[in-house]
Design an enzyme around this catalytic site. Structure first.
Site, short mmCIF file in Angstrom:
data_model
loop_
_atom_site.label_atom_id
_atom_site.label_comp_id
_atom_site.label_asym_id
_atom_site.label_seq_id
_atom_site.Cartn_x
_atom_site.Cartn_y
_atom_site.Cartn_z
N ARG A 109 10.37 13.31 15.24
CA ARG A 109 8.99 13.82 15.09
C ARG A 109 8.00 12.68 14.85
N ILE A 182 5.34 -0.19 10.41
CA ILE A 182 4.68 0.48 11.54
C ILE A 182 5.72 1.17 12.43
N ARG A 263 -1.22 14.20 9.47
CA ARG A 263 -0.73 14.88 8.26
C ARG A 263 -0.55 16.37 8.52
N GLN A 299 26.03 35.01 -7.54
CA GLN A 299 24.59 35.14 -7.80
C GLN A 299 23.87 33.79 -7.77
N ILE A 357 24.95 23.60 -1.91
CA ILE A 357 25.70 24.77 -1.43
C ILE A 357 26.88 24.34 -0.56
N GLY A 360 31.11 19.19 -1.37
CA GLY A 360 31.41 17.84 -0.87
C GLY A 360 31.10 17.69 0.60
N GLU A 383 1.89 8.44 5.51
CA GLU A 383 0.71 9.31 5.74
C GLU A 383 0.07 9.72 4.43
N PHE A 403 -8.84 7.39 -7.97
CA PHE A 403 -8.00 6.40 -7.28
C PHE A 403 -8.02 5.05 -7.97
P1 TGC Z 1 -13.13 6.84 0.50
O1 TGC Z 1 -14.22 6.12 -0.22
O2 TGC Z 1 -12.67 8.16 0.00
O3 TGC Z 1 -13.51 7.00 2.03
C1 TGC Z 1 -13.92 5.89 2.81
C2 TGC Z 1 -14.84 6.38 3.89
O4 TGC Z 1 -14.10 7.27 4.77
C3 TGC Z 1 -14.72 8.58 4.75
N1 TGC Z 1 -13.63 9.53 4.82
C4 TGC Z 1 -13.35 10.24 5.90
N2 TGC Z 1 -13.95 10.35 7.08
C5 TGC Z 1 -13.42 11.17 7.99
N3 TGC Z 1 -12.31 11.88 7.76
C6 TGC Z 1 -11.65 11.82 6.58
N4 TGC Z 1 -10.55 12.51 6.36
C7 TGC Z 1 -12.17 10.97 5.58
N5 TGC Z 1 -11.80 10.65 4.32
C8 TGC Z 1 -12.70 9.76 3.87
C9 TGC Z 1 -15.49 8.63 3.47
O5 TGC Z 1 -16.53 9.56 3.56
C10 TGC Z 1 -16.02 7.21 3.36
O6 TGC Z 1 -17.07 7.07 4.29
P2 TGC Z 1 -18.30 6.07 3.96
O7 TGC Z 1 -19.20 6.24 5.13
O8 TGC Z 1 -18.85 6.54 2.65
O9 TGC Z 1 -17.69 4.70 3.88
O10 TGC Z 1 -11.88 5.84 0.63
P3 TGC Z 1 -11.01 5.14 -0.49
O11 TGC Z 1 -10.94 3.69 -0.13
O12 TGC Z 1 -11.43 5.53 -1.88
O13 TGC Z 1 -9.54 5.73 -0.19
C11 TGC Z 1 -9.27 7.08 -0.34
C12 TGC Z 1 -7.77 7.35 -0.10
C13 TGC Z 1 -6.93 6.67 -1.17
C14 TGC Z 1 -7.58 8.84 -0.22
C15 TGC Z 1 -7.36 6.90 1.30
O14 TGC Z 1 -7.54 5.57 1.51
C16 TGC Z 1 -5.96 7.32 1.67
O15 TGC Z 1 -5.80 8.37 2.24
N6 TGC Z 1 -4.90 6.48 1.39
C17 TGC Z 1 -3.56 6.74 1.88
C18 TGC Z 1 -3.25 5.79 3.02
C19 TGC Z 1 -2.45 6.43 4.09
O16 TGC Z 1 -2.32 7.64 4.20
N7 TGC Z 1 -1.90 5.63 4.97
C20 TGC Z 1 -1.16 6.11 6.08
C21 TGC Z 1 -0.84 5.01 7.06
S1 TGC Z 1 -0.32 5.61 8.64
C22 TGC Z 1 1.22 6.20 8.38
O17 TGC Z 1 1.73 6.28 7.32
C23 TGC Z 1 1.90 6.66 9.59
S2 TGC Z 1 3.52 7.21 9.36
C24 TGC Z 1 3.62 8.13 10.75
C25 TGC Z 1 4.93 8.59 11.16
O18 TGC Z 1 5.85 7.77 11.36
O19 TGC Z 1 5.03 9.82 11.37
P1 FAD Z 2 1.92 1.67 -2.53
O1 FAD Z 2 0.55 1.98 -2.07
O2 FAD Z 2 2.21 0.32 -3.06
O3 FAD Z 2 2.33 2.78 -3.61
C1 FAD Z 2 3.42 2.59 -4.50
C2 FAD Z 2 3.37 3.71 -5.54
O4 FAD Z 2 2.15 3.61 -6.29
C3 FAD Z 2 3.37 5.10 -4.91
O5 FAD Z 2 4.15 5.97 -5.69
C4 FAD Z 2 1.91 5.52 -4.97
O6 FAD Z 2 1.74 6.94 -5.01
C5 FAD Z 2 1.47 4.85 -6.25
N1 FAD Z 2 0.02 4.63 -6.25
C6 FAD Z 2 -0.69 3.79 -5.45
N2 FAD Z 2 -2.00 3.88 -5.73
C7 FAD Z 2 -2.12 4.79 -6.71
C8 FAD Z 2 -3.23 5.35 -7.43
N3 FAD Z 2 -4.48 5.00 -7.17
N4 FAD Z 2 -2.97 6.27 -8.39
C9 FAD Z 2 -1.71 6.68 -8.65
N5 FAD Z 2 -0.61 6.20 -8.00
C10 FAD Z 2 -0.84 5.27 -7.05
N6 FAD Z 2 1.76 2.85 8.07
C11 FAD Z 2 1.02 2.68 9.21
O7 FAD Z 2 -0.10 2.20 9.17
N7 FAD Z 2 1.53 3.05 10.41
C12 FAD Z 2 2.78 3.58 10.56
O8 FAD Z 2 3.20 3.93 11.67
C13 FAD Z 2 3.57 3.74 9.37
N8 FAD Z 2 4.85 4.19 9.49
C14 FAD Z 2 5.65 4.18 8.37
C15 FAD Z 2 7.02 4.46 8.50
C16 FAD Z 2 7.85 4.43 7.39
C17 FAD Z 2 9.30 4.68 7.55
C18 FAD Z 2 7.31 4.15 6.11
C19 FAD Z 2 8.19 4.14 4.89
C20 FAD Z 2 5.97 3.87 5.98
C21 FAD Z 2 5.13 3.87 7.10
N9 FAD Z 2 3.78 3.50 7.00
C22 FAD Z 2 3.02 3.36 8.13
C23 FAD Z 2 3.25 3.05 5.73
C24 FAD Z 2 2.93 4.17 4.75
O9 FAD Z 2 1.77 4.85 5.12
C25 FAD Z 2 2.82 3.54 3.37
O10 FAD Z 2 4.13 3.20 2.97
C26 FAD Z 2 2.17 4.47 2.37
O11 FAD Z 2 0.82 4.68 2.69
C27 FAD Z 2 2.28 3.92 0.93
O12 FAD Z 2 1.94 2.57 0.86
P2 FAD Z 2 2.92 1.52 0.13
O13 FAD Z 2 4.27 1.71 0.69
O14 FAD Z 2 2.29 0.19 0.21
O15 FAD Z 2 2.97 2.01 -1.37
#
Ligand code: TGC
Ligand code: FAD
Length: 404
Positions: A109, A182, A263, A299, A357, A360, A383, A403
């Site tokens: 996925r 990534i 997401r 149960q 369930i 082993g 994500e 945050f």
């Molecule tokens: P924040 O100040 O809240 O927002 C920054 C700017 O972005 C705007 N904004 C959005 N705009 C459109 N859609 C949304 N959903 C938006 N959310 C926020 C917001 O209005 C602001 O705009 P502006 O004009 O004022 O600058 O940002 P922050 O820096 O405080 O961060 C918020 C936080 C922590 C929630 C965010 O950074 C976050 O979601 N962190 C988690 C990072 C994450 O999810 N990384 C994922 C990486 S990719 C991945 O993991 C792929 S795995 C895929 C797979 O293998 O399936």
């Molecule tokens: P950190 O941000 O260092 O977090 C460590 C711990 O601290 C977590 O428990 C977190 O919840 C906690 N924490 C952090 N900040 C706070 C806060 N403000 N308050 C409370 N708790 C906090 N990224 C991409 O861009 N593209 C991809 O394709 C992608 N694929 C991935 C595939 C895999 C298998 C994995 C494991 C990760 C992938 N990621 C990708 C990255 C993924 O999005 C990050 O691992 C994730 O966003 C968390 O970042 P980190 O691992 O640096 O953890």
């Protein structure tokens, strides 16, 4: 794992008997087209994933040939308009496709949702017409594989702090920095990369394999998502043509919009993993005899099964409603966070209970729970981690971001 055990696991998973639970007649909320799409992806998973997934995971093998097959069945970019090679489908269809693929394996996925939501979506949403025409059909068909570079070694939950940057050199941009964790990167032809310009503003750039100074080292030793390939993106003075900048949106909001779509897909996908574990546990509970009776007659086992079905049903309803709001353009980021967070926690709990369930036998590759459980440990982190989604909800409820 011995050859015999691998063969036995293959034999069992080849005989994929999966039946999805529908306790609240949620199928009544689906159209005939939704059910046809779900059925065709389920058949694909039974044919092309279940017979091989155990061996791929045991050997940490990414089956590259699945990329073309996903393209053929329309798993890439289902909501992207057909004129660009996408499916032109609604968000319920997208959710059902992710659910069925993750029922097979979360890593599979991941391959599909990164390509659709994190590579095709930004090119479609923020790209020029030339970029759409150049990249989207090849990504939709699986001719090209893409990846999404947001996370960095020192900036995961806080992507706004990224240090990857590009400079305007007149006739091209010069890109430097590194991305980590990534999905798809070691095999990707195209990377959508988020980097800061000289003013510190975040932009998306399309980086292609073969550009000088661009490399994608693989990350080894994962205990999770072993059939998905993961790696780094390293940019050492990479000359990126100016026409590769995504022109229509800049700022952190652009990658966060892509994450909303991905997401949402994960919220459905995790239900698939949960259903697979529940289905296996239900079957095993009726077959396994202890103390002269099926363990399903006790149960405590019934309690586990009843709670699993309750949680799956609640998540199905939550996701269906979210899908409707996505189609109407009304879904908010906190609503998506709630669904992603709920589904993944629910699936992890069910994987653990279903494993119990099976006693082993549950720790072997003959049954899917341990694989799903280990996969879900990544899904609960990527994500946006479980706690980041809780904080997104907390900020929405109180109006006070916690945050930092
Ligand atoms: P924040 O100040 O809240 O927002 C920054 C700017 O972005 C705007 N904004 C959005 N705009 C459109 N859609 C949304 N959903 C938006 N959310 C926020 C917001 O209005 C602001 O705009 P502006 O004009 O004022 O600058 O940002 P922050 O820096 O405080 O961060 C918020 C936080 C922590 C929630 C965010 O950074 C976050 O979601 N962190 C988690 C990072 C994450 O999810 N990384 C994922 C990486 S990719 C991945 O993991 C792929 S795995 C895929 C797979 O293998 O399936
Ligand atoms: P950190 O941000 O260092 O977090 C460590 C711990 O601290 C977590 O428990 C977190 O919840 C906690 N924490 C952090 N900040 C706070 C806060 N403000 N308050 C409370 N708790 C906090 N990224 C991409 O861009 N593209 C991809 O394709 C992608 N694929 C991935 C595939 C895999 C298998 C994995 C494991 C990760 C992938 N990621 C990708 C990255 C993924 O999005 C990050 O691992 C994730 O966003 C968390 O970042 P980190 O691992 O640096 O953890």
């Amino acid at each position: 794992m011995t050859t015999n055990t691998v063969n036995e696991a293959k034999r069992k998973s080849a005989n994929d008997l999966f039946e999805s639970p529908d306790f609240y007649q949620i199928d009544d909320l689906l159209t005939e087209e939704h059910k046809l799409i779900r059925g065709s992806i389920r058949d694909f998973v039974k044919r092309e994933i279940s017979p091989y997934i155990e061996e791929w995971c045991q050997n940490a093998h990414f089956p590259y040939e699945i990329v073309k097959k996903f393209g053929e069945i329309g798993a890439f970019g289902p909501t992207i308009p057909q004129e660009y090679g996408g499916g032109g489908l609604d968000y319920i269809s997208y959710g059902l496709i992710m659910q069925e693929i993750e029922r097979g394996d979360s890593g599979m996925r991941s391959t599909a949702s990164v390509q659709g939501s994190l590579v095709m979506y930004p090119i479609y949403k923020f790209g020029s017409e030339e970029q759409r025409k150049k990249y989207l059909p090849k990504l939709a068909s699986g001719e090209w594989l893409g990846c999404f570079g947001l996370t960095e070694p020192d900036h995961g939950s806080n992507p706004g702090g990224m240090v990857t940057n590009f400079k305007d050199m007149g006739d091209h941009y010069l890109l430097n920095g590194a991305k980590m964790w990534i999905s798809n990167s070691p095999k990707a032809d195209v990377a959508v990369v988020w980097a800061k310009n000289e003013e510190g503003r975040i932009h998306g750039l399309i980086v292609e394999r073969g550009m000088e100074g661009f490399s994608t080292p693989e990350t080894h030793g994962k205990w999770s998502l072993r059939a998905s390939c993961t790696g780094e993106l390293v940019f050492d003075n990479v000359k990126v043509p100016k026409e590769n900048l995504l022109p229509a949106k800049s700022g952190l909001g652009a990658p966060l919009m892509c994450l909303d779509s991905a997401r949402y897909g994960i919220a459905w996908g995790a239900i698939g993993a949960a259903m697979d574990c529940y289905d296996s546990a239900r079957r095993y509970a009726k077959e396994r005899i202890q103390f002269g009776k099926p363990i399903g007659s006790f149960q405590l086992v019934q309690k586990k099964l009843a709670e699993m079905l309750t949680e799956i049903t609640k998540a199905q309803l939550l996701n269906w409603k979210l899908g409707k709001m996505m189609d109407e353009g009304k879904a908010t980021t906190p609503q998506i966070s709630m669904a992603k967070r709920n589904s993944v926690e629910m699936a992890l709990n069910i994987a653990r209970e279903a494993r119990q369930i099976h006693g082993g036998m549950g720790i072997t590759g003959e049954y899917p729970m341990m694989r799903h459980m280990m996969n879900l440990e990544s899904v609960v982190t990527y994500e946006g981690t479980h706690d980041i989604h809780l904080l997104i909800l907390g900020a929405d409820i109180t109006g006070i971001p916690a945050f930092q």
